[in-house]
Design a protein around this motif. Structure first.
Motif, PDB file in Angstrom:
ATOM      1  N   LYS A  46      -4.445   6.948   5.130  1.00 36.23           N
ATOM      2  CA  LYS A  46      -5.284   6.086   4.572  1.00 36.23           C
ATOM      3  C   LYS A  46      -5.100   4.631   4.584  1.00 36.23           C
ATOM      4  O   LYS A  46      -5.669   3.604   4.658  1.00 36.23           O
ATOM      5  CB  LYS A  46      -6.085   6.471   3.110  1.00 36.23           C
ATOM      6  N   ASP A  47      -3.695   4.516   4.083  1.00 33.83           N
ATOM      7  CA  ASP A  47      -3.133   3.152   3.972  1.00 33.83           C
ATOM      8  C   ASP A  47      -2.969   2.386   5.444  1.00 33.83           C
ATOM      9  O   ASP A  47      -3.325   1.405   5.639  1.00 33.83           O
ATOM     10  CB  ASP A  47      -1.752   3.183   3.575  1.00 33.83           C
ATOM     11  N   LEU A  94       0.959  -1.149   0.019  1.00 38.82           N
ATOM     12  CA  LEU A  94       0.011  -0.104  -0.001  1.00 38.82           C
ATOM     13  C   LEU A  94       0.835   1.196  -0.059  1.00 38.82           C
ATOM     14  O   LEU A  94       0.673   2.062  -0.881  1.00 38.82           O
ATOM     15  CB  LEU A  94      -0.894   0.037   1.207  1.00 38.82           C
ATOM     16  N   GLN A 110     -12.202   3.488  11.244  1.00 35.03           N
ATOM     17  CA  GLN A 110     -12.382   4.249   9.824  1.00 35.03           C
ATOM     18  C   GLN A 110     -12.736   5.825   9.920  1.00 35.03           C
ATOM     19  O   GLN A 110     -11.982   6.570   9.420  1.00 35.03           O
ATOM     20  CB  GLN A 110     -13.653   3.445   8.927  1.00 35.03           C
ATOM     21  N   ILE A 116      -7.762  -1.851  10.129  1.00 38.65           N
ATOM     22  CA  ILE A 116      -9.271  -2.700  10.012  1.00 38.65           C
ATOM     23  C   ILE A 116      -8.888  -4.055   9.207  1.00 38.65           C
ATOM     24  O   ILE A 116      -9.340  -4.835   9.753  1.00 38.65           O
ATOM     25  CB  ILE A 116      -9.884  -1.974   8.786  1.00 38.65           C
ATOM     26  N   SER A 117      -7.912  -4.131   8.429  1.00 39.36           N
ATOM     27  CA  SER A 117      -7.481  -5.596   8.043  1.00 39.36           C
ATOM     28  C   SER A 117      -6.996  -6.548   9.266  1.00 39.36           C
ATOM     29  O   SER A 117      -7.351  -7.634   9.271  1.00 39.36           O
ATOM     30  CB  SER A 117      -6.520  -5.461   6.991  1.00 39.36           C
ATOM     31  N   THR A 120      -4.989   3.193   7.929  1.00 39.04           N
ATOM     32  CA  THR A 120      -6.285   2.939   8.262  1.00 39.04           C
ATOM     33  C   THR A 120      -6.787   1.564   7.666  1.00 39.04           C
ATOM     34  O   THR A 120      -7.304   0.865   8.467  1.00 39.04           O
ATOM     35  CB  THR A 120      -7.380   4.039   7.960  1.00 39.04           C
ATOM     36  N   ILE A 121      -6.452   1.330   6.482  1.00 35.28           N
ATOM     37  CA  ILE A 121      -6.900   0.061   5.772  1.00 35.28           C
ATOM     38  C   ILE A 121      -6.178  -0.956   6.473  1.00 35.28           C
ATOM     39  O   ILE A 121      -7.013  -2.046   6.759  1.00 35.28           O
ATOM     40  CB  ILE A 121      -6.768   0.193   4.463  1.00 35.28           C
ATOM     41  N   THR A 122      -4.833  -0.824   6.754  1.00 31.24           N
ATOM     42  CA  THR A 122      -3.984  -1.883   7.256  1.00 31.24           C
ATOM     43  C   THR A 122      -4.727  -2.262   8.894  1.00 31.24           C
ATOM     44  O   THR A 122      -4.894  -3.236   9.244  1.00 31.24           O
ATOM     45  CB  THR A 122      -2.736  -1.261   7.428  1.00 31.24           C
TER      46      THR A 122
END
Length: 222
Positions: free
Chosen positions: A151-152, A110, A207, A158-159, A154-156
């Protein structure tokens, strides 16, 4: 088996703490190690920095191998490494190792993509003004990629919440363990529902924090 509200709340609080511990430690490792790996992947892919196709292919292949393995399989496969590092194959401490490995590979890709979006004209201008490669990377490229990098992250995060739920299958604790032991094995679907709702709430919180942080940085830079 929790039989009353107080016992259920105690168990939920314990599993929430375990989930927070696993995910926070793995996320910090991902940001540091995965971020460094992402920088190397980006730098080795462009003539503006290292431009080393061999290094890029080796690092890229390593990241791809880790990312291609389903997390549950990776989790089981890395438990011996967890035993070597933390001295046990059971518990939240043991699960942190495979969580971190998966998150590092995930965040590396990412962050590489986010860095690649930085305007090359700005980088060339920095070099033309006499800035070195390290200074350009840390003073131009990384600051310009602040918003997508947030944002990366945040995505990480959540994953990682999703990955950590699988830890319950190997005695790793957390909300997944709560749902598996009580919701699945003992048919306590009310407890399962609580675990699902908490997972949804946690994802929404993460998020929201990520969106607010990225919007704040974007507004400040403008």
């Amino acid at each position: 088996m929790p039989d009353n509200i107080s016992e259920i709340l105690l168990e939920v609080g314990k599993t929430l703490g375990e989930t927070a511990f696993m995910c926070s430690i793995a996320l910090v490792i991902a940001i540091v190690a995965g971020g460094a790996l992402g920088i190397l992947l980006y730098a080795s892919s462009t003539h503006l920095f290292i431009n080393s196709p061999l290094l890029n292919k080796v690092l890229g292949a390593t990241v791809n191998v880790v990312r291609s393995i389903p997390f549950l399989i990776l989790l089981i496969f890395l438990l011996p490494l967890s035993a070597l590092v933390v001295g046990t194959k059971i518990g939240t401490e043991a699960v942190v190792i495979p969580l971190a490995v998966a998150a590092v590979a995930f965040f590396a890709r990412l962050s590489e993509a986010s860095l690649a979006e930085v305007d090359k004209g700005m980088i060339e201008a920095a070099f033309a003004s006499g800035a070195g490669k390290l200074k350009t990377m840390f003073c131009i490229v990384l600051p310009e990629a602040h918003v997508p990098l947030v944002k990366d992250i945040t995505i990480t995060a959540i994953s990682l919440l999703g990955f950590s739920a699988m830890a319950g299958l190997v005695g790793g604790g957390g909300l997944g363990d709560l749902a598996y032991r009580y919701g699945y094995q003992r048919y306590q679907y009310d407890v399962m529902t609580v675990a699902v709702i908490l997972c949804v709430i946690l994802v929404q919180i993460v998020q929201t924090i990520g969106d607010v942080a990225s919007d704040h940085i974007d507004h400040h830079e403008r």
